[in-house]
Motif scaffolding. Structure first.
Motif, short mmCIF file in Angstrom:
data_model
loop_
_atom_site.label_atom_id
_atom_site.label_comp_id
_atom_site.label_asym_id
_atom_site.label_seq_id
_atom_site.Cartn_x
_atom_site.Cartn_y
_atom_site.Cartn_z
N THR A 1 0.86 -1.16 -0.05
CA THR A 1 -0.14 -0.01 0.00
C THR A 1 0.90 1.28 -0.14
OG1 THR A 1 -1.88 -0.97 0.94
CG2 THR A 1 -1.64 1.51 1.28
N PRO A 2 1.87 1.37 0.79
CA PRO A 2 2.85 2.65 0.81
C PRO A 2 3.09 2.95 -0.62
CG PRO A 2 3.22 1.36 2.57
CD PRO A 2 2.52 0.59 1.99
N GLY A 3 3.69 1.94 -1.42
CA GLY A 3 4.12 1.93 -2.86
C GLY A 3 2.88 2.39 -3.78
N ILE A 4 1.73 1.75 -3.40
CA ILE A 4 0.68 2.58 -4.40
C ILE A 4 0.27 3.70 -4.05
CG2 ILE A 4 -1.79 1.91 -4.80
CD1 ILE A 4 -0.14 -0.29 -6.05
N LEU A 5 0.42 4.05 -2.70
CA LEU A 5 -0.06 5.58 -2.30
C LEU A 5 1.15 6.50 -3.12
CD1 LEU A 5 -0.59 5.43 1.22
CD2 LEU A 5 -2.33 5.71 -0.66
N LEU A 6 2.48 5.97 -3.38
CA LEU A 6 3.25 6.78 -3.94
C LEU A 6 3.10 6.88 -5.53
CD1 LEU A 6 5.65 8.80 -3.54
CD2 LEU A 6 7.24 6.64 -3.64
N ILE A 7 2.65 5.75 -6.01
CA ILE A 7 2.18 5.63 -7.60
C ILE A 7 0.99 6.49 -7.91
CG2 ILE A 7 1.13 4.12 -9.06
CD1 ILE A 7 3.09 1.99 -8.42
N THR A 8 0.04 6.73 -7.09
CA THR A 8 -0.94 7.54 -7.02
C THR A 8 -0.51 8.89 -7.03
OG1 THR A 8 -2.23 6.26 -5.35
CG2 THR A 8 -3.00 8.53 -5.89
N VAL A 9 0.40 9.40 -6.14
CA VAL A 9 0.94 10.85 -6.44
C VAL A 9 1.85 10.97 -8.06
CG1 VAL A 9 2.80 12.56 -5.50
CG2 VAL A 9 1.35 11.11 -4.01
N ALA A 10 2.74 9.85 -8.14
CA ALA A 10 3.44 10.00 -9.41
C ALA A 10 2.77 9.95 -10.68
CB ALA A 10 4.42 8.79 -9.38
N SER A 11 1.67 9.36 -10.68
CA SER A 11 0.51 9.40 -11.78
C SER A 11 0.03 10.51 -12.11
CB SER A 11 -0.18 7.87 -11.83
OG SER A 11 -0.97 7.89 -10.57
N ALA A 12 -0.41 10.91 -10.86
CA ALA A 12 -1.53 12.31 -10.94
C ALA A 12 -0.66 13.33 -11.51
CB ALA A 12 -2.00 12.59 -9.40
N LEU B 1 6.84 16.75 -6.69
CA LEU B 1 6.59 16.16 -7.85
C LEU B 1 5.82 17.11 -8.75
CD1 LEU B 1 6.21 12.51 -7.07
CD2 LEU B 1 8.28 13.54 -7.79
N VAL B 2 4.77 17.80 -7.86
CA VAL B 2 4.23 18.75 -8.95
C VAL B 2 4.60 20.12 -9.59
CG1 VAL B 2 2.33 20.62 -8.72
CG2 VAL B 2 1.78 18.27 -7.86
N TRP B 3 5.92 20.44 -8.50
CA TRP B 3 6.66 21.53 -9.07
C TRP B 3 7.56 21.17 -10.30
CZ3 TRP B 3 6.19 26.52 -9.34
CH2 TRP B 3 5.74 26.84 -8.51
N LEU B 4 7.92 19.60 -10.08
CA LEU B 4 8.80 19.05 -11.31
C LEU B 4 7.95 18.85 -12.48
CD1 LEU B 4 11.44 17.77 -11.99
CD2 LEU B 4 10.58 15.50 -11.14
N ALA B 5 6.60 18.61 -12.26
CA ALA B 5 5.69 18.39 -13.67
C ALA B 5 5.32 19.51 -14.23
CB ALA B 5 4.58 17.60 -13.02
N VAL B 6 5.32 20.79 -13.49
CA VAL B 6 5.08 21.89 -13.94
C VAL B 6 6.36 22.42 -14.83
CG1 VAL B 6 4.87 24.50 -13.51
CG2 VAL B 6 3.67 22.85 -12.32
N GLY B 7 7.58 22.23 -14.54
CA GLY B 7 8.72 22.22 -15.05
C GLY B 7 8.82 21.60 -16.41
N MET B 8 8.16 20.13 -16.36
CA MET B 8 8.12 19.55 -17.43
C MET B 8 7.08 19.98 -18.53
SD MET B 8 7.88 15.81 -16.01
CE MET B 8 9.78 14.99 -15.10
N GLY B 9 6.10 20.37 -18.13
CA GLY B 9 4.95 20.95 -18.91
C GLY B 9 5.41 22.30 -19.54
N LEU B 10 6.25 22.85 -19.00
CA LEU B 10 6.70 24.44 -19.51
C LEU B 10 7.78 24.10 -20.67
CD1 LEU B 10 6.80 26.57 -16.24
CD2 LEU B 10 5.38 26.56 -18.34
N ALA B 11 8.64 23.07 -20.37
CA ALA B 11 9.72 22.51 -21.14
C ALA B 11 9.27 21.91 -22.50
CB ALA B 11 10.82 21.82 -20.40
N ALA B 12 8.31 21.20 -22.57
CA ALA B 12 7.57 20.46 -23.70
C ALA B 12 7.02 21.36 -24.57
CB ALA B 12 6.38 19.69 -23.08
N ARG B 13 7.25 20.81 -25.87
CA ARG B 13 7.05 21.58 -27.16
C ARG B 13 5.57 21.23 -27.60
NH1 ARG B 13 11.19 24.28 -29.23
NH2 ARG B 13 13.30 23.89 -28.62
N SER B 14 4.95 20.17 -26.96
CA SER B 14 3.68 19.64 -27.28
C SER B 14 3.09 19.10 -26.20
CB SER B 14 3.69 18.71 -28.43
OG SER B 14 4.29 17.48 -28.11
N VAL B 15 1.74 19.00 -26.20
CA VAL B 15 0.87 18.35 -25.19
C VAL B 15 1.10 16.95 -25.08
CG1 VAL B 15 -1.51 17.74 -24.28
CG2 VAL B 15 -0.86 20.02 -25.23
N ALA B 16 1.38 16.24 -26.19
CA ALA B 16 1.94 14.83 -26.28
C ALA B 16 3.25 14.58 -25.57
CB ALA B 16 2.13 14.25 -27.64
#
Length: 256
Positions: A63-74, A155-170
């Motif tokens: 379960t702790p691993g699943i909770l972390l996957i919840t954050v990582a996938s979200a 992880l959300v701040w890291l994902a924001v950086g990824m979204g800003l760096a990406a050249r497309s939604v895909a």
């Protein structure tokens, strides 16, 4: 600045309410993993954990691993939402308006973290339904919630950086996917002691393993050691790196 951030947060909530399909898809990932590993593999994997073994022992372990996957996938949804704003031109529009520049990113971050906390509550409820039985006290539950919140912010701040760096939604949808795989290459589903030497070294030194071990210690009473301090250190490092990266990407001149 506070009013601007609140406005951007309300904007994020409206967007989330209009795109429930993405939220449900990202929520389904950890739930499917939980059911798969508990009901299909749990009996066999649980026998290797010692003690009573079996599915009852394994659901507590996984379960702790699943909770972390919840954050990582979200956070994949965060990266996509930011990329949509970038590619649609609304970010350029916000830059010309008389609002705090940081409020745009703050709205994405706060909205995503609150959404993740709601998803965690749902996944935890499913885990309890399939047999998860933590013995944590109230302070230990609060510490677990604090650790998950810190992990979500990082992880959300890291994902924001990824979204800003990406050249497309895909591209933005693909960049965070390795985060979902990290718990598999850590102690999320089996103890690191059972892994080959090279993989074991990676599993013990990657950022997600100390977070999962700390959650197990808090929820199930297993030894924590220095995992708590290491987990918080990783959260801080990832959060600061993601924030700096996101700010740099947001402020750079895209017309060049």
């Amino acid at each position: 600045m506070r009013n601007d951030s609140a406005t951007m947060l309300r904007r994020q909530f409206r967007h989330m309410s209009r795109d429930l399909s993405t939220t449900l898809l990202l929520l389904a990932v950890p739930i499917v993993f939980l059911l798969l590993f508990v009901y299909v593999l749990g009996g066999t994997l649980g026998d290797g954990l010692g003690g009573q073994g079996g599915r009852e022992a394994y659901v507590n372990y996984v379960t702790p691993g699943i909770l972390l996957i919840t954050v990582a996938s979200a956070v994949q949804g965060t990266s996509i939402a930011v990329a949509v704003d970038m590619t649609s031109g609304i970010m350029d529009r916000f830059r010309t308006m008389a609002i705090s520049r940081t409020s745009v990113l703050t709205g994405h971050v706060l909205g995503s973290v609150l959404q993740i906390l709601c998803q965690l509550a749902i996944v935890l409820g499913v885990a309890v339904l399939v047999g998860f039985r933590p013995g944590a006290t109230v302070p230990e539950w609060l510490a677990t919630a604090g650790l998950l919140t810190a992990t979500a912010f990082a992880l959300v701040w890291l994902a924001v950086g990824m979204g800003l760096a990406a050249r497309s939604v895909a591209a933005a949808s693909n960049l965070p996917m390795p985060l979902t795989l990290l718990p598999f290459f850590g102690s999320g589903f089996v103890p690191t002691e059972s892994m080959p030497a090279g993989l074991r070294w990676f599993a013990e030194h990657q950022p997600f393993t100390p977070i999962m071990e700390t959650m197990r210690g808090l929820l199930l009473g297993t030894p924590i050691g220095d995992s708590g301090a290491v987990a918080l250190g990783w959260c801080g490092a990832i959060g600061v790196a993601g924030y700096v990266w996101a700010k740099r990407n947001y402020n750079r001149d895209r017309s060049a």
